[in-house]
Every structure is written in C-alpha cells, then in structure tokens.
Write a protein that holds these residues in place. Structure first.
Motif, PDB file in Angstrom:
ATOM      1  N   ARG A   1     -16.571  -2.775   7.509  1.00 45.79           N
ATOM      2  CA  ARG A   1     -15.384  -3.383   6.915  1.00 45.79           C
ATOM      3  C   ARG A   1     -15.725  -4.798   6.464  1.00 45.79           C
ATOM      4  O   ARG A   1     -16.362  -5.568   7.194  1.00 45.79           O
ATOM      5  CB  ARG A   1     -14.246  -3.435   7.932  1.00 45.79           C
TER       6      ARG A   1
ATOM      7  N   ARG B   1     -11.156   4.386   9.868  1.00 42.60           N
ATOM      8  CA  ARG B   1     -10.168   3.318   9.786  1.00 42.60           C
ATOM      9  C   ARG B   1      -9.935   2.780  11.191  1.00 42.60           C
ATOM     10  O   ARG B   1      -9.672   3.543  12.118  1.00 42.60           O
ATOM     11  CB  ARG B   1      -8.859   3.859   9.210  1.00 42.60           C
TER      12      ARG B   1
ATOM     13  N   HIS C   1      -7.100  -6.466   2.861  1.00 37.87           N
ATOM     14  CA  HIS C   1      -6.769  -5.044   2.958  1.00 37.87           C
ATOM     15  C   HIS C   1      -7.059  -4.322   1.640  1.00 37.87           C
ATOM     16  O   HIS C   1      -7.676  -3.249   1.622  1.00 37.87           O
ATOM     17  CB  HIS C   1      -5.296  -4.893   3.328  1.00 37.87           C
TER      18      HIS C   1
ATOM     19  N   THR D   1      -9.729   6.132  13.489  1.00 38.62           N
ATOM     20  CA  THR D   1      -9.307   7.440  13.000  1.00 38.62           C
ATOM     21  C   THR D   1      -9.758   7.567  11.549  1.00 38.62           C
ATOM     22  O   THR D   1      -9.901   6.556  10.845  1.00 38.62           O
ATOM     23  CB  THR D   1      -7.773   7.585  13.096  1.00 38.62           C
TER      24      THR D   1
ATOM     25  N   ARG E   1      -9.672  -1.189   0.621  1.00 41.33           N
ATOM     26  CA  ARG E   1      -9.119   0.090   0.171  1.00 41.33           C
ATOM     27  C   ARG E   1      -9.964   0.719  -0.929  1.00 41.33           C
ATOM     28  O   ARG E   1      -9.749   1.876  -1.319  1.00 41.33           O
ATOM     29  CB  ARG E   1      -7.685  -0.081  -0.316  1.00 41.33           C
TER      30      ARG E   1
ATOM     31  N   ASP F   1      -9.547   7.883   7.651  1.00 44.97           N
ATOM     32  CA  ASP F   1      -8.536   7.385   6.720  1.00 44.97           C
ATOM     33  C   ASP F   1      -8.080   8.535   5.826  1.00 44.97           C
ATOM     34  O   ASP F   1      -8.789   8.931   4.902  1.00 44.97           O
ATOM     35  CB  ASP F   1      -9.110   6.237   5.888  1.00 44.97           C
TER      36      ASP F   1
ATOM     37  N   ASP G   1       0.840  -1.204   0.000  1.00 44.04           N
ATOM     38  CA  ASP G   1       0.000   0.000   0.000  1.00 44.04           C
ATOM     39  C   ASP G   1       0.873   1.252   0.000  1.00 44.04           C
ATOM     40  O   ASP G   1       0.663   2.189  -0.795  1.00 44.04           O
ATOM     41  CB  ASP G   1      -0.919  -0.017   1.224  1.00 44.04           C
TER      42      ASP G   1
ATOM     43  N   THR H   1     -11.899   7.673   0.610  1.00 47.99           N
ATOM     44  CA  THR H   1     -10.992   8.276   1.563  1.00 47.99           C
ATOM     45  C   THR H   1     -11.779   9.108   2.566  1.00 47.99           C
ATOM     46  O   THR H   1     -12.740   9.781   2.222  1.00 47.99           O
ATOM     47  CB  THR H   1      -9.972   9.171   0.832  1.00 47.99           C
TER      48      THR H   1
ATOM     49  N   ALA I   1     -16.987   1.308  12.184  1.00 47.58           N
ATOM     50  CA  ALA I   1     -15.761   0.964  11.463  1.00 47.58           C
ATOM     51  C   ALA I   1     -15.672  -0.535  11.198  1.00 47.58           C
ATOM     52  O   ALA I   1     -15.259  -0.958  10.105  1.00 47.58           O
ATOM     53  CB  ALA I   1     -14.545   1.438  12.239  1.00 47.58           C
TER      54      ALA I   1
ATOM     55  N   ARG J   1      -5.253   8.477   4.030  1.00 45.39           N
ATOM     56  CA  ARG J   1      -4.334   8.028   2.986  1.00 45.39           C
ATOM     57  C   ARG J   1      -4.889   8.330   1.594  1.00 45.39           C
ATOM     58  O   ARG J   1      -6.099   8.310   1.383  1.00 45.39           O
ATOM     59  CB  ARG J   1      -4.091   6.518   3.115  1.00 45.39           C
TER      60      ARG J   1
ATOM     61  N   GLU K   1     -13.278   7.686   5.221  1.00 46.35           N
ATOM     62  CA  GLU K   1     -14.083   6.758   6.000  1.00 46.35           C
ATOM     63  C   GLU K   1     -13.295   6.310   7.231  1.00 46.35           C
ATOM     64  O   GLU K   1     -12.064   6.346   7.232  1.00 46.35           O
ATOM     65  CB  GLU K   1     -14.462   5.546   5.139  1.00 46.35           C
TER      66      GLU K   1
END
Length: 724
Positions: A662, A408, A396, A420, A400, A422, A359, A404, A658, A424, A406
């Motif tokens: 997932r 984590r 993972h 927290t 992904r 996300d 990643d 972005t 979260a 990234r 959402e």
C-alpha cells in the motif's frame, strides 16, 4: 529542584527547560553531564552546554539527574536487560542440544528427577518443569562481566538536546500544539494533553480545537476552574462525561459512568440544553450513541432539573421515547433507492461525510452523468473539508488504482488489523484522476509558501501522521507506513516486559519471508540459531522484568523480509503488564558490546495495543540490496495462550503484504505541492552551514544553529504539517 513537568517537555520536544539558578563555575559538571549523556546516545547542544557552564555546579548536577533519568527511560535504559545465554550473541547452542542439556541437569537434580522421568515415560515433556529452563541462571552483574566493552562507531545514534525557554513558555507552546492539533492524538499524547490543560487552562488557548477528543480533555480542565465549556454537539458533552469518569473520550470503549457531584451534573445538563436550544436538529446526533446516553442519563437525573427541558429531550431520544431522524438514516434511504443524485444533494450540507462516501457514490452511480455530479460536488465542497480528510481521501484514491482482488487491510484505532480480498468494483480511472488532481490543487492552496525551506532528506519517506493512533510513544518512532534506511550490518531487536501480578511469558520471534511473501524460516525459542541469526534464550516469567533479543547478520539473511513479532505465550496482555516495549539496534561486527547498548538503539516503542501478537515493523531488502524498515504498529488478535510464530505465519504474511504494497502519502508528497520556488529549497546533506535568517526547517531532528525565529517541524510536531 527541577519541576516534574520539565521531563514532559523534554520527551515531547528534546529541549531542556532553560535552567535557572545562581551563576557559577559549572563548566566541569556540564562536561561530565555531556559525557554521561553520550553513553545513552544523547548530547548537549553547543548553546545548552554554554548555558549550563555558566551556572553553579549544584544546578548543573540537579539538571543532569532529572535529564539522565528521562532520556534513559526514553531509550529503554532505565531497566536492566539480562540474557538467558550469558555471552549472547556468542555461544548460543542449537535448540535440541540446549533442551537436552536442560533435561540432563533436571535428571541430575534430586528435586526434579522423578517428575521429569515420569513425563519422559509418557512421551511428552513440559519445558517449564525443568529447573534451568526459562529463568535466568546468572545475575545481571555476571552477564555484564562476561561481555566486552562497546567500541564506539561513527554510526551510533546521537540525539541532540537543545536549550528551551522557561517552563511557562515551553508548557504553553506544547499545550497549544497538542490541543490545536488537526489530527487525533495517540493515547500517550492525549494523556499528556490532560496534564498540560490543568496547567495552561487559564492561559493562551488555540484559536480552534478541531479534534473532539482533545476538546473533551480541555473541557475537563475548564470545568474544574469554572471556565465556559467548548461545546458544539451533544457528543461533546458525552465525551466530557467520559473524561470525568476516567473513561474513553474516543467512545470506542464503553465507559462506566461514575456518580458525579451535583455541580458537575448541572454543568453537563446545562451544556446539553444549550446545544439543543441553539440547534434542535442536533438531537439526531444522539442516535449514534444511544446506549451511552441512556447510561449517562441514569447518572445525571435530568428529571430533577426542569429548567433544562432540552437536556431531557436528549435522553428521551436515547430511550426511544422521542424521534429524531438522523442524517445517516436519510442518507441510507437515498442509497438504498440507488438515488445517487439525491444522496449527493443531501451530502453537500455535510462536506466531510461527502468525502468519506465518495468511493461508494462513484461505485453506485448508474452512469457518467451521476459520476460527474459526485465529482463536481466534491470539488465544490473541498474547501470546507478538513485537511486530514482531504489527504486521507487522496491516499485512498491513489491506492484504488490497484487491481480488484488484491488484499485490503483494515486497522482500528487500537492497532488491531485484519486483511480481506478487495471485492469492490473499481472506481473509473478518469473520475479517480479528476478527483486526485482536484484534491492536490486544494492541498496546495492550503500549504504555506515559505521564503526559505530547508529539508532533511531522511524525512521525505515518513508517512503523513493523519492520525496519532498510527504510531506509539517512544524514541525514533515513525508513523505507520513510513520507511527509513537501515545502516548497519548487524540488526538486533529486543522486547522487555515486567509482569504485574500473574506469570507472564512474552516470546520474541522473527519471521523471514521471501519476495513472494512465502516463509523462508524463523527464529524463536524453538529455533535458537537459524537463517543467519541467533536468539538470546527463552524467559518464561518476569516478576523483576525480562528481556529477549534476536540478532541477525544482514548479509547472511536469504529472505526479502524480516518480520519481528512479540507473541504472548501466557499471562498478562500488553495493556496489563507494568511495562513492555520493543526496539531495535544497529551495529557493526567489530563493535562487540553488551546485549543492550543505549547509544546503538535506533528505535524504542511502547507495546500497548489490543491483541496478543505485536508486529511493530518489517525490514525489507530492496532491489538495490539495501535494507529499509517499514513501520507497521499492528496487532493480531491471536489466541488466548501459546501464540507462536509457527502458528501465525500465514496471517502475518498477509498483513505484511497488504501494508508493504500500500502506498502512503508521505512528507515528500506535501513538499512537492508546497508553493515555494526550487531555488529557495535546500537539502541539508553533508557539511552544511545554517543561514543567518529565519527559515522553515523540516527534518527528523532539530538542527543546531538555526535562527531563533525559524519555523521548525520535526517528528515531534510533524502533525503541524497537516493543513487545516
């Protein structure tokens, strides 16, 4: 008398070691044994019942005593579960009425009247100062007398106990399964592996022990009997030293090293010397655990053993007197310079590290040429990566795809969780999809191709146990992220705890959330009757053990999520009490029964995580109006005291969202990849007759009547499904 290790086999396999003893007329005792098992939700298989019936009555009774003791503990029936309100769930008062009654009783009591009046004049009242609050006001026997008998239901849990082989074979099979596991074991399984290793260390061994914590436990047993140690890195020696000192072989918690006898010190130093002599580059591994190595050196006194100079080098690196450039520092140098191609070239020699960095590498790459290099390298080294890591990265990458920003979720080895946003950058979809396709191809290549596959549909949505730390010891417990159906109109969950030294107050609560994860209400000791449910009453100390219950009528619940939680209000942590566990039961309205009925228990799990708020699972109502459980096994840090559902509802809501949103890799995913013709796959539903030939069976519990040479995978050995 039965051997004490037989209970260990029973807990792990639901098999009874083949009873041994004189033949006799044991049929009557065996039937009584089976009836007694039924009362706690178990029964004997046909084969086991026949075997017991041919033995003497004394052998059957001895077997029954130990078995009933073990299964009672498995389901939580080995302790007394009293309730504050004697006829719970009937006649639970409103909270304010109950408190007012406690105050009135305190004012009528000569010993407490003055203290209570003083508090009232000051405008605040400590509930614990009321004589009738928080302590049982009746005996366990009185509570039982006030309850109706349970009416049996076809939906009650029945766990079948099967006939095993002799003790040596059962222990060896279990040892090989645990020691050779491709995924890390939970704390309880790791402890049981230590017990088994002492018994089995001189017998058959697994071809490999891929998990290093397992290797440390086995090495401790091997060292005791003078067998050669299984050492590949200096960290293997460090883990063994932790085991010898009664410490944490996972290296997550600091170990206080003991003063070891000279033979053990010599064995550890010789092991370190041999590892470095074979590959001096492994000195770099010391940098990851410099402080533990420094403390270990103070106990081993390497200067007293000049014949092992390479061992002395290990401690010189730990003290900073000798340099050994670590692999991670070389990688960091490339990444700091944004040299993705250089990093990829370096990581080709460490396939597992390459996969874990995918990643980051794809986000750091400057252009498509560099991203192609990352993907190509991953595809090339995939055959050399452990199956657990391949599956973890596959899961993972699938997640992904979410937007972005959402939430984590992070969960450490001890179940401590935090969330927290996300932040990234996204992984380009094309590169992500290429990798997912390649990883599925690699997984498919490693999976077996059974001639005949039988599947219990209830196991399809069980999350793959990529680590044993994503679950807990108990009965009917599924790995974190698994989902299971909730069949029943009344949901009752419970917590039991017994304090060790100081007064300990655990509070069972339930947070109800709407579809958008906002709070709809809660049940707790401050809200005894609400949102279609009832609380059994607050117990504030547990010198002899205490239980709290919550019951909900599912057709009256307005919200979408029910989140049971156990809050530590005061006293000892989950890891400090003598015992603590959580579970839930399912019943129909007409069943009545005592507050705790073992055969209605669907799940019982130990509470042993780090944190002061436990979140075992969440119940979710789907669009089809059916309720399902999703397993969390999470802990919040909480506050040092006075944790309450009212105060943690926001953080709990974030955690639930979260994890619920997932996607986990499940058994269904592996079975879809398994190279077996559809015509050779059978789903075991309804009336069904086992085939006469050996098969591969995958289900929650073993089936009766399968050929003895069948390969059986259930919850107890689901880790065997993870390819090497």
């Amino acid at each position: 008398m039965a051997h004490p290790l037989e209970s260990l086999v029973l807990r792990h396999t639901h098999r009874l070691v083949s009873p041994d003893g004189p033949a006799g007329e044991g049929a009557g005792a065996a039937r009584q044994f089976d009836a007694a098992l039924t009362s706690v939700g178990f029964k004997l298989s046909t084969e086991l019942l026949e075997r017991l019936s041919g033995l003497s009555e004394s052998v059957v009774l001895d077997t029954a005593r130990q078995t009933l003791s073990t299964v009672s503990e498995m389901v939580g029936a080995h302790v007394r579960h009293n309730t504050y309100f004697i006829d719970f769930p009937a006649n639970v008062p409103d909270t304010e009425d109950f408190w007012a009654r406690c105050v009135a009783e305190a004012l009528a009591d000569d010993d407490s009247r003055e203290n209570v009046l003083t508090q009232l004049t000051r405008g605040a009242l400590n509930l614990l100062s009321l004589p009738t609050y928080g302590r049982y006001q009746h005996t366990y026997e009185e509570m039982l007398a006030a309850q109706d008998e349970l009416i049996a239901s076809a939906g009650d849990r029945v766990t079948v106990l099967h006939l095993g082989r002799d003790l040596d074979h059962e222990l060896t099979d279990l040892y090989l399964s645990l020691a050779g596991s491709t995924t890390p074991l939970g704390e309880d399984d790791l402890r049981d592996l230590g017990t088994l290793a002492e018994w089995c260390v001189l017998g058959p061994q697994p071809e490999t022990i891929p998990v290093r914590e397992n290797r440390a436990v086995v090495n401790e047993a091997r060292l005791t009997v003078g067998e050669d140690l299984l050492l590949d890195t200096v960290t293997d020696v460090l883990r063994l030293a932790c085991a010898l000192s009664g410490g944490d072989v996972t290296l997550q918690e600091p170990t206080r090293f003991r003063t070891l006898p000279r033979p053990l010190r010599r064995a550890l130093l010789a092991g370190l010397d041999a590892v470095i002599a074979a590959n001096p580059a492994k000195l770099a591994d010391v940098n990851r655990h410099r402080e533990p190595f420094k403390r270990l050196g103070e106990r081993l006194h390497p200067h007293e053993y000049p014949r092992w100079p390479h061992a002395a080098d290990v401690f010189a690196v730990a003290r900073g007197e000798k340099q050994a450039r670590s692999f991670d520092s070389l990688l960091e140098e490339h990444l700091n310079a944004y040299d993705v191609l250089g990093a990829v070239e370096l990581l080709k020699s460490a396939p597992g590290k390459l996969f874990r960095a995918l990643d980051l590498l794809l986000r750091t790459a400057a252009d498509q040429r560099e991203r192609d290099a990352v993907v190509d390298a991953a595809v090339r080294v995939a055959p050399d990566v452990s199956g657990r890591v391949v599956l973890s990265v596959r899961e993972h990458l699938h997640n992904r795809a979410r937007e972005t920003g959402e939430p984590r979720i992070f969960v450490n080895r001890r179940g401590r969780a935090w969330v927290t946003p996300d932040a990234r950058r996204p992984v380009p979809a094309a590169d992500r999809d290429r990798l997912i396709t390649a990883l599925d191809t690699e997984i498919r290549r490693r999976l077996p191709a059974p001639d005949r596959l039988l599947i219990d549909p209830e196991i399809l949505d069980v999350a793959l146990p990529l680590t044993g730390r994503a679950t807990t010891a108990g009965l009917g417990v599924l790995p974190r992220g698994s989902t299971s159906a909730v069949d029943g109109k009344r949901l009752r969950f419970f917590v039991y705890w017994k304090q060790t030294e100081e007064r300990t107050d655990y509070d069972l609560s339930a947070l109800l959330l709407r579809a958008d994860y906002s709070t709809d209400g809660w049940l707790s000791y401050t809200n005894l009757t609400a949102v279609g449910g009832k609380h059994s009453g607050d117990i504030t100390e547990a010198p002899d053990g205490a239980t709290e219950f919550i019951e909900l009528s599912l057709d009256r619940v307005r919200g979408t999520f029910i989140v049971p939680q156990v809050n530590i209000f005061a006293g000892e942590r989950f890891e400090e009490v003598e015992e603590s566990f959580f579970g839930f039961m399912l019943r129909e309205p007409e069943q009545k029964g005592r507050p705790f009925e073992p055969r209605t228990v669907r799940m019982k799990s130990d509470l042993r995580g780090a944190g002061r708020v436990a979140l075992p699972l969440v119940f979710q109502r789907g669009e089809d109006k059916q309720w399902r459980a999703k397993w969390l096994h999470l802990y919040l840090t909480g506050t040092p005291s006075a944790n309450r559902v009212e105060e943690n509802q926001v953080s709990v809501s974030k955690l639930v969202r979260a994890l619920v949103e997932r996607d986990q890799l499940t058994v269904r995913h592996l079975l879809d990849l398994m190279p077996v013709a559809p015509a050779n796959v059978t789903r075991c539903t309804g009336a069904w007759t086992p085939p006469p030939d050996p098969v591969t069976y995958i289900g929650l519990e073993p089936l009766e009547g399968l050929h003895p040479d069948s390969h059986i995978i259930t919850l107890k050995n689901l880790r065997d499904l993870i390819p090497d």
